[in-house]
Design a protein around this motif. Structure first.
Motif, PDB file in Angstrom:
ATOM      1  N   GLU A 219       0.830  -1.200   0.000  1.00 47.95           N
ATOM      2  CA  GLU A 219       0.000   0.000   0.000  1.00 47.95           C
ATOM      3  C   GLU A 219       0.866   1.253   0.000  1.00 47.95           C
ATOM      4  OE1 GLU A 219      -2.547  -0.476   3.372  1.00 47.95           O
ATOM      5  OE2 GLU A 219      -3.998  -1.697   2.271  1.00 47.95           O
ATOM      6  N   ALA A 223       1.229   4.191  -3.107  1.00 45.79           N
ATOM      7  CA  ALA A 223       1.098   5.623  -2.851  1.00 45.79           C
ATOM      8  C   ALA A 223       2.375   6.370  -3.220  1.00 45.79           C
ATOM      9  CB  ALA A 223       0.754   5.859  -1.376  1.00 45.79           C
ATOM     10  N   GLU A 226       2.594   6.766  -6.982  1.00 47.85           N
ATOM     11  CA  GLU A 226       1.713   7.864  -7.399  1.00 47.85           C
ATOM     12  C   GLU A 226       2.423   9.210  -7.240  1.00 47.85           C
ATOM     13  OE1 GLU A 226      -2.864   8.999  -6.317  1.00 47.85           O
ATOM     14  OE2 GLU A 226      -1.431   8.942  -4.653  1.00 47.85           O
ATOM     15  N   GLN A 227       3.227   9.324  -6.188  1.00 51.55           N
ATOM     16  CA  GLN A 227       3.946  10.570  -5.926  1.00 51.55           C
ATOM     17  C   GLN A 227       5.084  10.812  -6.908  1.00 51.55           C
ATOM     18  OE1 GLN A 227       4.356  13.097  -3.279  1.00 51.55           O
ATOM     19  NE2 GLN A 227       2.171  12.801  -2.946  1.00 51.55           N
ATOM     20  N   PHE A 251      -6.703  -0.048  -5.527  1.00 55.92           N
ATOM     21  CA  PHE A 251      -5.957   1.203  -5.675  1.00 55.92           C
ATOM     22  C   PHE A 251      -6.175   1.805  -7.056  1.00 55.92           C
ATOM     23  CE2 PHE A 251      -2.133   3.395  -7.148  1.00 55.92           C
ATOM     24  CZ  PHE A 251      -1.930   4.336  -6.149  1.00 55.92           C
ATOM     25  N   ARG A 255      -8.039   5.290  -7.826  1.00 60.52           N
ATOM     26  CA  ARG A 255      -7.255   6.398  -8.368  1.00 60.52           C
ATOM     27  C   ARG A 255      -7.620   6.730  -9.817  1.00 60.52           C
ATOM     28  NH1 ARG A 255      -5.663   5.955  -3.393  1.00 60.52           N
ATOM     29  NH2 ARG A 255      -3.677   6.937  -2.828  1.00 60.52           N
ATOM     30  N   LEU A 266      -8.928   9.205   2.718  1.00 65.04           N
ATOM     31  CA  LEU A 266      -8.913   9.726   1.358  1.00 65.04           C
ATOM     32  C   LEU A 266     -10.313  10.061   0.881  1.00 65.04           C
ATOM     33  CD1 LEU A 266      -6.432   7.216  -0.285  1.00 65.04           C
ATOM     34  CD2 LEU A 266      -5.980   9.592   0.280  1.00 65.04           C
ATOM     35  N   ALA A 313      -1.091  14.069  -6.721  1.00 66.91           N
ATOM     36  CA  ALA A 313      -1.290  12.841  -5.952  1.00 66.91           C
ATOM     37  C   ALA A 313      -2.340  13.068  -4.880  1.00 66.91           C
ATOM     38  CB  ALA A 313       0.032  12.410  -5.320  1.00 66.91           C
ATOM     39  N   TYR A 315      -2.427  11.844  -1.930  1.00 67.79           N
ATOM     40  CA  TYR A 315      -1.889  11.900  -0.583  1.00 67.79           C
ATOM     41  C   TYR A 315      -0.647  12.762  -0.558  1.00 67.79           C
ATOM     42  CZ  TYR A 315      -0.433  10.340   4.067  1.00 67.79           C
ATOM     43  OH  TYR A 315      -0.100  10.301   5.391  1.00 67.79           O
TER      44      TYR A 315
END
Length: 323
Positions: A219, A223, A226-227, A251, A255, A266, A313, A315
């Motif tokens: 997980e 994330a 994604e960043q 995910f 997303r 989120l 992103a 997060y």
């Protein structure tokens, strides 16, 4: 440890992963699970200018030194968890990358090295630590109470007889080797020689996942990808059992805006929420008969891939919260 050449290892769905990554000359890629370097070598062979290869296993990093030396400084080995790729890339002056590859779970080399304690095929110390650091499987089983052990075996092994196995483990302590644990599990559930699947398999999988925090790591890695992925960057993830695959599937659905977020951290991807960060989510790809004949361990592998959009992103690591 003096070995510099990686042992034989067959990267799963290699052609399909490379196709999903659509590697172009001059690009920068992350291989989050270096292992024996199969994906990394293929990415370099297709002209990537740089690959940053992560692995928390110090032996994998050691094995990778020969490939790094022959790469003309295009390969950077990173002895770190892939969930920390954002921080590790920033420390090396890399702001974004064009592709991220993740091959989840235990590697063939780890399974085949008896002293790592991942397999019950050979009696060996009950270790299971990918990083060679922290609490071992023996440490956990010898200090945890029955309820905690049962919960881990049920949650990560989908084992319906988890309570019976946990009780037998507690009674059988101290447990120091893979052979001891396998024998305890087989006796607890009733093992018939010649059965299609050894009943110890689920318990070993569950304990390994717990010891290495594999699902939390996955997980965190998604994330982090994604960043760090640039707009248009590609993500390719290979999983080996349903727990992992469900996380990746969820995910990418969240997303890409195909599914409202269920996380309390989120917001959902609605008109008033964050824009989708992934698009072109590909259909899952599974191993064909030819590859399965060459590599039976690949039988449960699933590849999921998608392309990064230009949206921020969801997060923010800097703020430590969802946007």
């Amino acid at each position: 440890m003096t070995t510099t050449a990686a042992p034989r290892h067959l990267p799963v769905l290699l052609d399909e992963v490379v196709a999903a990554l659509a590697v172009a000359p001059g690009e920068t890629h992350v291989d989050g699970t270096f292992g024996a370097g199969g994906y990394t070598k293929a990415i370099l062979d297709r002209g990537a200018a740089r690959v940053l290869a992560f692995d928390r296993d110090p032996e994998a990093i050691q094995w990778g030194k020969a490939l790094a030396a022959s790469s003309g400084e295009r390969l950077t080995l990173v002895p770190e968890r892939f969930s920390r790729m954002r921080q590790a890339l920033a420390a090396r002056g890399v702001e974004s990358v064009d592709g991220v590859t993740l091959d989840i779970g235990v590697s063939s080399m780890q399974l085949d090295e008896a002293d790592r304690g991942f397999s019950f095929q050979t009696d060996a110390p009950l270790d299971m630590r990918m990083s060679r650091a922290g609490e071992s499987a023996a440490d956990f089983l010898n200090r945890a109470d029955e309820a905690e052990i049962a919960d881990i075996i049920f949650r990560y092994g989908d084992e319906p007889k988890s309570r019976r196995i946990a009780r037998a483990i507690v009674v059988g302590r101290p447990i120091e080797t893979t052979g001891q644990l396998a024998t305890i599990v087989r006796r607890a559930v009733g093992y018939r020689p010649g059965a299609k699947k050894d009943p110890a398999t689920r318990t070993f999988q569950a304990i390994r996942i717990h010891i290495n925090q594999e699902l939390d790591e996955l997980e965190g890695g998604l994330a982090a990808a994604e960043q760090v992925l640039a707009p248009g960057g590609r993500l390719a993830v290979v999983t080996f059992h349903s727990l992992e695959d469900r996380i990746v599937k969820r995910f990418l659905k969240e997303r890409s805006g195909a599914l409202p977020s269920r996380s309390r951290h989120l917001p959902a991807a609605t008109e008033s929420g964050p824009a989708p960060t992934f698009e072109a989510v590909a259909k899952p790809v599974r191993v064909g008969e030819d590859e399965l004949a060459r590599n039976p361990r690949a039988r449960s592998a699933t590849l999921r891939a998608a392309r990064r959009t230009s949206a921020p992103a969801w997060y923010s690591f800097e703020r430590g919260s969802a946007i």
